[in-house]
Design an enzyme around this catalytic site. Structure first.
Site, PDB file in Angstrom:
ATOM      1  N   SER A  95      -7.191   7.027  -8.622  1.00 50.87           N
ATOM      2  CA  SER A  95      -7.108   7.442 -10.025  1.00 50.87           C
ATOM      3  C   SER A  95      -8.267   8.311 -10.507  1.00 50.87           C
ATOM      4  O   SER A  95      -8.446   8.509 -11.709  1.00 50.87           O
ATOM      5  CB  SER A  95      -6.979   6.209 -10.920  1.00 50.87           C
ATOM      6  OG  SER A  95      -8.155   5.449 -10.798  1.00 50.87           O
ATOM      7  N   ASP A 111       0.894  -1.163   0.000  1.00 53.28           N
ATOM      8  CA  ASP A 111       0.000   0.000   0.000  1.00 53.28           C
ATOM      9  C   ASP A 111       0.932   1.213   0.000  1.00 53.28           C
ATOM     10  O   ASP A 111       1.781   1.355   0.904  1.00 53.28           O
ATOM     11  CB  ASP A 111      -0.861  -0.056   1.279  1.00 53.28           C
ATOM     12  CG  ASP A 111      -1.823   1.123   1.377  1.00 53.28           C
ATOM     13  OD1 ASP A 111      -1.544   2.184   0.778  1.00 53.28           O
ATOM     14  OD2 ASP A 111      -2.835   0.972   2.089  1.00 53.28           O
ATOM     15  N   ARG A 140     -14.625  14.528 -26.078  1.00 52.46           N
ATOM     16  CA  ARG A 140     -13.457  15.031 -25.322  1.00 52.46           C
ATOM     17  C   ARG A 140     -12.250  14.111 -25.507  1.00 52.46           C
ATOM     18  O   ARG A 140     -11.115  14.563 -25.670  1.00 52.46           O
ATOM     19  CB  ARG A 140     -13.844  15.132 -23.840  1.00 52.46           C
ATOM     20  CG  ARG A 140     -12.736  15.565 -22.940  1.00 52.46           C
ATOM     21  CD  ARG A 140     -13.224  15.795 -21.506  1.00 52.46           C
ATOM     22  NE  ARG A 140     -12.098  15.843 -20.634  1.00 52.46           N
ATOM     23  CZ  ARG A 140     -11.605  14.805 -19.959  1.00 52.46           C
ATOM     24  NH1 ARG A 140     -12.205  13.626 -20.003  1.00 52.46           N
ATOM     25  NH2 ARG A 140     -10.526  14.941 -19.226  1.00 52.46           N
ATOM     26  N   SER A 148      -1.616  13.640 -14.682  1.00 45.61           N
ATOM     27  CA  SER A 148      -2.899  13.543 -15.377  1.00 45.61           C
ATOM     28  C   SER A 148      -3.219  14.865 -16.065  1.00 45.61           C
ATOM     29  O   SER A 148      -2.759  15.937 -15.628  1.00 45.61           O
ATOM     30  CB  SER A 148      -3.985  13.215 -14.356  1.00 45.61           C
ATOM     31  OG  SER A 148      -5.264  13.440 -14.902  1.00 45.61           O
ATOM     32  N   ASN A 149      -4.037  14.774 -17.088  1.00 45.80           N
ATOM     33  CA  ASN A 149      -4.560  16.004 -17.721  1.00 45.80           C
ATOM     34  C   ASN A 149      -5.288  16.858 -16.686  1.00 45.80           C
ATOM     35  O   ASN A 149      -5.383  18.071 -16.845  1.00 45.80           O
ATOM     36  CB  ASN A 149      -5.472  15.642 -18.897  1.00 45.80           C
ATOM     37  CG  ASN A 149      -6.794  15.013 -18.490  1.00 45.80           C
ATOM     38  OD1 ASN A 149      -7.808  15.704 -18.347  1.00 45.80           O
ATOM     39  ND2 ASN A 149      -6.841  13.704 -18.280  1.00 45.80           N
ATOM     40  N   HIS A 150      -5.744  16.239 -15.596  1.00 49.19           N
ATOM     41  CA  HIS A 150      -6.483  16.997 -14.576  1.00 49.19           C
ATOM     42  C   HIS A 150      -5.583  17.889 -13.709  1.00 49.19           C
ATOM     43  O   HIS A 150      -6.090  18.709 -12.949  1.00 49.19           O
ATOM     44  CB  HIS A 150      -7.336  16.046 -13.736  1.00 49.19           C
ATOM     45  CG  HIS A 150      -8.352  15.343 -14.582  1.00 49.19           C
ATOM     46  ND1 HIS A 150      -9.415  16.006 -15.154  1.00 49.19           N
ATOM     47  CD2 HIS A 150      -8.417  14.061 -15.023  1.00 49.19           C
ATOM     48  CE1 HIS A 150     -10.118  15.159 -15.887  1.00 49.19           C
ATOM     49  NE2 HIS A 150      -9.527  13.964 -15.832  1.00 49.19           N
ATOM     50  N   LYS A 179      -1.928  15.548  -8.438  1.00 43.76           N
ATOM     51  CA  LYS A 179      -1.051  15.275  -9.582  1.00 43.76           C
ATOM     52  C   LYS A 179      -0.046  16.419  -9.768  1.00 43.76           C
ATOM     53  O   LYS A 179       1.114  16.183 -10.103  1.00 43.76           O
ATOM     54  CB  LYS A 179      -1.884  15.052 -10.852  1.00 43.76           C
ATOM     55  CG  LYS A 179      -2.749  13.784 -10.787  1.00 43.76           C
ATOM     56  CD  LYS A 179      -1.891  12.540 -10.612  1.00 43.76           C
ATOM     57  CE  LYS A 179      -2.669  11.259 -10.582  1.00 43.76           C
ATOM     58  NZ  LYS A 179      -1.806  10.076 -10.360  1.00 43.76           N
ATOM     59  N   GLY A 227       0.505   3.886  -9.103  1.00 45.61           N
ATOM     60  CA  GLY A 227      -0.237   3.596  -7.859  1.00 45.61           C
ATOM     61  C   GLY A 227      -0.865   4.841  -7.257  1.00 45.61           C
ATOM     62  O   GLY A 227      -0.274   5.917  -7.268  1.00 45.61           O
ATOM     63  N   TYR A 277      -7.999  15.691  -6.863  1.00 45.35           N
ATOM     64  CA  TYR A 277      -7.195  14.722  -7.614  1.00 45.35           C
ATOM     65  C   TYR A 277      -6.155  15.444  -8.483  1.00 45.35           C
ATOM     66  O   TYR A 277      -4.963  15.104  -8.467  1.00 45.35           O
ATOM     67  CB  TYR A 277      -8.139  13.872  -8.472  1.00 45.35           C
ATOM     68  CG  TYR A 277      -7.493  13.006  -9.506  1.00 45.35           C
ATOM     69  CD1 TYR A 277      -6.744  11.888  -9.147  1.00 45.35           C
ATOM     70  CD2 TYR A 277      -7.634  13.287 -10.873  1.00 45.35           C
ATOM     71  CE1 TYR A 277      -6.162  11.073 -10.117  1.00 45.35           C
ATOM     72  CE2 TYR A 277      -7.060  12.481 -11.842  1.00 45.35           C
ATOM     73  CZ  TYR A 277      -6.324  11.378 -11.456  1.00 45.35           C
ATOM     74  OH  TYR A 277      -5.744  10.581 -12.413  1.00 45.35           O
TER      75      TYR A 277
HETATM   76  C1  15L Z   1      -7.743  10.541 -15.329  1.00 45.69           C
HETATM   77  O1  15L Z   1      -6.786  11.095 -14.811  1.00 45.69           O
HETATM   78  C2  15L Z   1      -8.349   9.339 -14.733  1.00 45.69           C
HETATM   79  O2  15L Z   1      -7.417   8.529 -14.058  1.00 45.69           O
HETATM   80  C3  15L Z   1      -9.103   8.507 -15.754  1.00 45.69           C
HETATM   81  O3  15L Z   1      -9.899   7.596 -15.074  1.00 45.69           O
HETATM   82  C4  15L Z   1      -9.942   9.352 -16.704  1.00 45.69           C
HETATM   83  O4  15L Z   1     -10.989   9.933 -16.004  1.00 45.69           O
HETATM   84  C5  15L Z   1      -9.069  10.400 -17.344  1.00 45.69           C
HETATM   85  O5  15L Z   1      -8.353  11.143 -16.391  1.00 45.69           O
HETATM   86  C6  15L Z   1      -9.839  11.358 -18.246  1.00 45.69           C
HETATM   87  O6  15L Z   1      -9.744  12.574 -18.066  1.00 45.69           O
HETATM   88  O7  15L Z   1     -10.490  10.890 -19.169  1.00 45.69           O
END
Ligand code: 15L
Length: 279
Positions: free
Chosen positions: A72, A48, A171, A108-110, A137, A69, A133
């Site tokens: 997500s 973990d 998208r 992530s794009n986020h 990142k 890990g 989230y």
């Molecule tokens: C992410 O970062 C997620 O992990 C994935 O599950 C999707 O939601 C992806 O982004 C997304 O933006 O499509």
């Protein structure tokens, strides 16, 4: 790279890339908090990421880490704190202690989800996270930069779009990342001699990309796939979704509209981001 550790190996992305990574790195070691269904003959180390001792045991003898890990998607503060903030710190710090040479961090794009869809952003674009989230990142990217500069770990943060073989809505025509293209990016991060700290966009060669991925291309990235070849599928799937007045404006989509309480028009009137990037 003799020995590569894949964290989060049991997740959707981990499961897709394990056989592809194994083909390139026969010494691939898998790790996750729960046993994975199919190890493809790899050694498995259960850990973990929020448990430092477990992470220290998992990284023993490892040359390179692909760190998927963590949590997500958007989650509660407690979930994000444990899995993505503490978990990410534990992974980088245990890697430093164990003399790991390279880390690929699944950003992530986020981390930059609040850029608008009419903007094209480069790797240097400052984080503009679209939730807890996304903030985690951006934290991971900052942590990676620090470990690269201060401790000499070679770090690549991949601002991953959506991993899969199909763009599951309009998208995703901009952000789809085919698993084979993801493995190409990972290999650059693990093997290219000139990596210090890099941010690459984890997308295929999509015609509608919102990202300027020049830095990845300069390191030799040649994506094989383009989501545009499946535009009819994406448009048909999009028709099943309701319009999202906030999410449809921003690159992060539904992550942006989740818990949204601002006055979007008032904010957009004040911003001059597009002008800044085009200079
Ligand atoms: C992410 O970062 C997620 O992990 C994935 O599950 C999707 O939601 C992806 O982004 C997304 O933006 O499509």
């Amino acid at each position: 790279m003799k020995s590569v550790l894949l964290t989060g190996a049991g997740g959707d992305v981990g499961t897709r890339i394990t056989p592809l990574l194994k083909a390139n790195y026969p010494g691939l070691v898998l790790s996750d908090m729960k046993p994975v269904a199919d190890t493809h003959g790899c050694e498995f180390r259960q850990a973990d990421v929020s448990d430092m001792a477990a992470v220290q045991a998992a990284v023993k003898g490892i040359d390179g880490i692909v760190h998927l890990g963590g949590y997500s998607t958007e989650g509660t503060w407690e979930q994000i704190l444990n899995a993505n903030i503490i978990g990410c710190y534990n992974t980088f710090e245990a890697a430093r202690q164990a003399g790991v040479k390279r880390i690929i961090f699944a950003s992530s794009n986020h981390a930059a989800g609040f850029y608008r869809r009419d903007e094209t952003i480069p790797a240097e674009a400052a984080p503009l996270p679209d939730g807890r989230y996304g903030v985690s990142k951006a934290f991971g990217e900052a942590l990676g930069a620090m470990y690269a500069m201060k401790h000499g770990l070679g770090v690549t943060a991949l601002r991953i779009g959506n991993v899969g073989e199909k763009p599951i809505d309009v998208r995703r025509l901009s952000i789809m990342l085919h698993p084979e293209d993801l493995v190409q990016l990972i290999r650059i991060g693990l093997e290219h001699p000139d990596i210090v700290y890099e941010v690459f966009y984890g997308i295929s060669g999509n015609t509608r990309a919102w990202y300027d991925n020049t830095r990845a291309m300069n390191f030799g990235y040649k994506p094989k796939y383009d989501a545009e070849t499946q535009v009819a599928y994406a448009e048909a799937e999009q028709k099943k979704l309701k319009p999202d007045p906030v999410g449809d404006v921003y690159q992060g989509g539904a992550f942006c509209s989740m818990e949204y309480s601002a006055d979007m028009d008032a904010i957009e009137d004040k911003l001059t981001r597009t002008a800044d990037f085009s200079e």
